[in-house]
Design a protein around this motif. Structure first.
Motif, mmCIF file in Angstrom:
data_model
loop_
_atom_site.group_PDB
_atom_site.id
_atom_site.type_symbol
_atom_site.label_atom_id
_atom_site.label_comp_id
_atom_site.label_asym_id
_atom_site.label_seq_id
_atom_site.Cartn_x
_atom_site.Cartn_y
_atom_site.Cartn_z
ATOM 1 N N HIS A 265 -25.704 38.330 6.527
ATOM 2 C CA HIS A 265 -25.680 36.966 7.063
ATOM 3 C C HIS A 265 -26.693 36.937 8.217
ATOM 4 O O HIS A 265 -27.231 37.996 8.603
ATOM 5 C CB HIS A 265 -24.268 36.504 7.409
ATOM 6 C CG HIS A 265 -23.524 37.284 8.464
ATOM 7 N ND1 HIS A 265 -24.061 37.625 9.695
ATOM 8 C CD2 HIS A 265 -22.256 37.780 8.477
ATOM 9 C CE1 HIS A 265 -23.158 38.272 10.408
ATOM 10 N NE2 HIS A 265 -22.057 38.403 9.686
ATOM 11 N N LYS B 295 -27.813 35.400 3.464
ATOM 12 C CA LYS B 295 -26.736 34.415 3.261
ATOM 13 C C LYS B 295 -26.805 33.287 4.285
ATOM 14 O O LYS B 295 -27.619 33.289 5.175
ATOM 15 C CB LYS B 295 -25.379 35.136 3.344
ATOM 16 C CG LYS B 295 -25.198 36.180 2.233
ATOM 17 C CD LYS B 295 -23.817 36.808 2.241
ATOM 18 C CE LYS B 295 -23.584 37.684 3.435
ATOM 19 N NZ LYS B 295 -22.395 38.544 3.304
ATOM 20 N N GLY B 296 -25.888 32.329 4.138
ATOM 21 C CA GLY B 296 -25.843 31.147 4.982
ATOM 22 C C GLY B 296 -26.200 29.937 4.142
ATOM 23 O O GLY B 296 -26.523 30.064 2.949
ATOM 24 N N THR C 138 -28.606 29.959 0.728
ATOM 25 C CA THR C 138 -28.829 31.411 0.586
ATOM 26 C C THR C 138 -30.140 31.702 -0.149
ATOM 27 O O THR C 138 -30.482 31.011 -1.127
ATOM 28 C CB THR C 138 -27.631 32.020 -0.173
ATOM 29 O OG1 THR C 138 -26.504 31.979 0.702
ATOM 30 C CG2 THR C 138 -27.875 33.460 -0.608
ATOM 31 N N ASN D 144 -20.643 24.867 -0.360
ATOM 32 C CA ASN D 144 -20.256 23.848 0.620
ATOM 33 C C ASN D 144 -19.645 24.525 1.849
ATOM 34 O O ASN D 144 -19.426 25.736 1.846
ATOM 35 C CB ASN D 144 -19.317 22.813 -0.028
ATOM 36 C CG ASN D 144 -18.035 23.450 -0.551
ATOM 37 O OD1 ASN D 144 -17.473 24.330 0.096
ATOM 38 N ND2 ASN D 144 -17.580 23.023 -1.724
ATOM 39 N N LEU E 18 -17.078 27.484 2.374
ATOM 40 C CA LEU E 18 -17.429 28.916 2.375
ATOM 41 C C LEU E 18 -17.535 29.478 3.793
ATOM 42 O O LEU E 18 -17.628 30.703 3.956
ATOM 43 C CB LEU E 18 -18.745 29.126 1.622
ATOM 44 C CG LEU E 18 -18.669 28.900 0.106
ATOM 45 C CD1 LEU E 18 -20.065 28.946 -0.519
ATOM 46 C CD2 LEU E 18 -17.766 29.943 -0.560
ATOM 47 N N ALA F 109 -13.551 33.352 6.799
ATOM 48 C CA ALA F 109 -13.553 34.819 6.729
ATOM 49 C C ALA F 109 -13.348 35.336 5.311
ATOM 50 O O ALA F 109 -12.451 34.889 4.603
ATOM 51 C CB ALA F 109 -12.460 35.372 7.633
ATOM 52 N N GLY F 110 -14.181 36.266 4.927
ATOM 53 C CA GLY F 110 -13.985 36.976 3.666
ATOM 54 C C GLY F 110 -14.785 36.449 2.495
ATOM 55 O O GLY F 110 -14.859 37.112 1.450
ATOM 56 N N THR F 111 -15.421 35.296 2.647
ATOM 57 C CA THR F 111 -16.173 34.759 1.498
ATOM 58 C C THR F 111 -17.392 35.636 1.179
ATOM 59 O O THR F 111 -17.797 35.740 0.022
ATOM 60 C CB THR F 111 -16.616 33.299 1.727
ATOM 61 O OG1 THR F 111 -17.381 33.258 2.932
ATOM 62 C CG2 THR F 111 -15.434 32.362 1.855
ATOM 63 N N GLY F 112 -17.937 36.281 2.198
ATOM 64 C CA GLY F 112 -19.062 37.199 1.966
ATOM 65 C C GLY F 112 -18.604 38.448 1.213
ATOM 66 O O GLY F 112 -19.340 38.998 0.397
ATOM 67 N N ASP F 113 -17.390 38.896 1.504
ATOM 68 C CA ASP F 113 -16.843 40.051 0.771
ATOM 69 C C ASP F 113 -16.720 39.713 -0.715
ATOM 70 O O ASP F 113 -17.030 40.528 -1.582
ATOM 71 C CB ASP F 113 -15.459 40.436 1.327
ATOM 72 C CG ASP F 113 -15.514 40.731 2.817
ATOM 73 O OD1 ASP F 113 -16.468 41.390 3.241
ATOM 74 O OD2 ASP F 113 -14.613 40.272 3.548
ATOM 75 N N HIS G 282 -20.601 31.813 -6.954
ATOM 76 C CA HIS G 282 -19.884 31.741 -5.668
ATOM 77 C C HIS G 282 -19.916 30.297 -5.137
ATOM 78 O O HIS G 282 -18.879 29.717 -4.781
ATOM 79 C CB HIS G 282 -20.614 32.710 -4.724
ATOM 80 C CG HIS G 282 -19.989 32.983 -3.405
ATOM 81 N ND1 HIS G 282 -20.521 32.509 -2.222
ATOM 82 C CD2 HIS G 282 -18.908 33.738 -3.041
ATOM 83 C CE1 HIS G 282 -19.802 32.956 -1.199
ATOM 84 N NE2 HIS G 282 -18.807 33.698 -1.673
#
Ligand SMILES: NC(=O)C1=CN([C@@H]2O[C@H](COP(=O)(O)OP(=O)(O)OC[C@H]3O[C@@H](n4cnc5c(N)ncnc54)[C@H](O)[C@@H]3O)[C@@H](O)[C@H]2O)[C@@H](O)CC1
Ligand SMILES: Nc1ncnc2c1ncn2[C@@H]1O[C@H](COP(=O)(O)OP(=O)(O)O)[C@@H](O)[C@H]1O
Length: 285
Positions: free
Chosen positions: A155, A192-193, A196, A212, A215, A218-222, A249
């Motif tokens: 990120h 990311k961000g 992306t 949107n 996302l 917490a944890g959406t990147g995982d 995603h």
């Protein structure tokens, strides 16, 4: 610099039906390492996403001396080990794709495990996320000599740590930042961000147009890291697996919001099932 949007119509490898005469070995084995004390959830989010997006087998390695629990009752298909165990010869040779870093921590033990993984794994895909990136940045680890195909998924703040600059500088020229990261780490980069970016080693740039603010939790990147590893281990080409995971995603987040489960209060745990629905609808309808 020519950039293209990530569009599902170009990701044909994701849309194929499965053969009827097939078995779990055809869909790869993935090893996911992370989940230090207090961040076990991060690792489970990635692992559950990997199995729900279609990986054949998912092995989970905690960066702890012993596994904090032996079964994930929400997803008992997952095989839980310590990271040290996964990196032993018996397991290491049967894992095709690795995701390392989700909730991994940055203590001495985590650094040791990351070093072991980078040195012992050969000629595989390794997705480096979250704390793996923070360890690399803090310790100036050099990945140029790796025999593996590396994918880094920072990120903006992690990207700033890697490039030794500010988050603002990353955000003010995201494409340039993705290109610099790709060069510095001899990797593919997913920056990311919002919007992306996927950058190939040849600096081919793809930009995400979906997703949107649901996302932003917490944890959406995982979950994304697990999805990337999952598509790679299913032998989808890297050119399609990376934008494919980013697209799925984002599409999962849109699906949840369209069904009144977001964007406000959307949780990372909800994404894998939504993504599974979308992929199956695209393949079979
Ligand atoms: N359930 C769990 O156990 C969870 C554990 N996590 C783990 O926690 C560890 C720390 O990661 P974090 O990412 O929370 O902490 P970091 O300190 O690395 O990054 C968080 C900060 O980065 C900045 N940032 C992130 N995205 C940005 C964007 N798009 N634009 C501008 N600034 C942005 C923001 O300032 C944000 O507060 C990682 O190992 C991670 O995997 C997290 O994944 C959250 C869930
Ligand atoms: N406003 C947004 N629009 C689209 N995608 C977003 C938005 N905010 C966050 N995301 C996506 O959500 C994910 C967040 O990942 P990350 O910051 O690593 O979270 P965590 O460490 O908590 O798992 C990334 O895939 C990012 O691109």
């Amino acid at each position: 610099m020519i950039t293209n949007d990530i569009e599902i119509r170009n990701l044909t490898e994701l849309l194929k039906k499965r053969n009827l005469n097939t078995h779990k070995g055809d869909y790869g084995t993935i090893g996911i390492i992370g989940g230090s004390n207090g961040m076990e959830g991060s690792l489970l989010l990635a692992a559950r996403a990997a199995i729900k997006i279609g990986a054949g087998k998912v092995l989970v390695g905690f960066t702890q001396n012993t596994t904090p629990f032996n079964i994930d009752f929400m997803q008992p298909e997952l095989m839980l080990r310590t990271a040290y165990n996964l990196l032993k010869v018996d397991d290491i040779t049967r894992i095709h794709t690795w995701v390392i870093g989700c909730g991994m921590g940055k203590n001495h033990q985590s650094i040791n495990i990351l070093n072991k993984a980078i040195n012992k794994i050969n000629n595989q895909f390794i997705v480096l996320d979250a704390d793996a990136l923070n360890i690399i940045a803090q310790n100036n680890l050099n990945l140029q000599e790796s025999t593996n195909t590396l994918i880094i998924t920072p990120h903006p703040k992690e990207a700033a740590r890697l490039l030794k600059c500010t988050t603002l500088e990353i955000q003010s020229n995201r494409i340039q930042a993705a290109i610099e990261l790709t060069k510095k780490y001899n990797s593919w980069t997913i920056l990311k961000g919002y919007r992306t970016i996927v950058c190939s080693p040849e600096n081919k740039i793809l930009v995400s147009k979906n997703g949107n603010p649901g996302l932003a939790s917490a944890g959406t990147g995982d979950v994304l890291a697990g999805m990337i590893g999952s598509l790679l281990t299913q032998s989808i080409s890297i050119e399609q697996a990376l934008p494919g995971a980013v697209w799925l995603h984002g599409a999962a987040a849109e699906y949840l919001a369209n069904n009144n489960n977001g964007p406000i209060g959307m949780t990372a745990s909800e994404l894998p099932e939504a993504a599974r629905k979308i992929r199956n609808q695209l393949c079979y309808n």
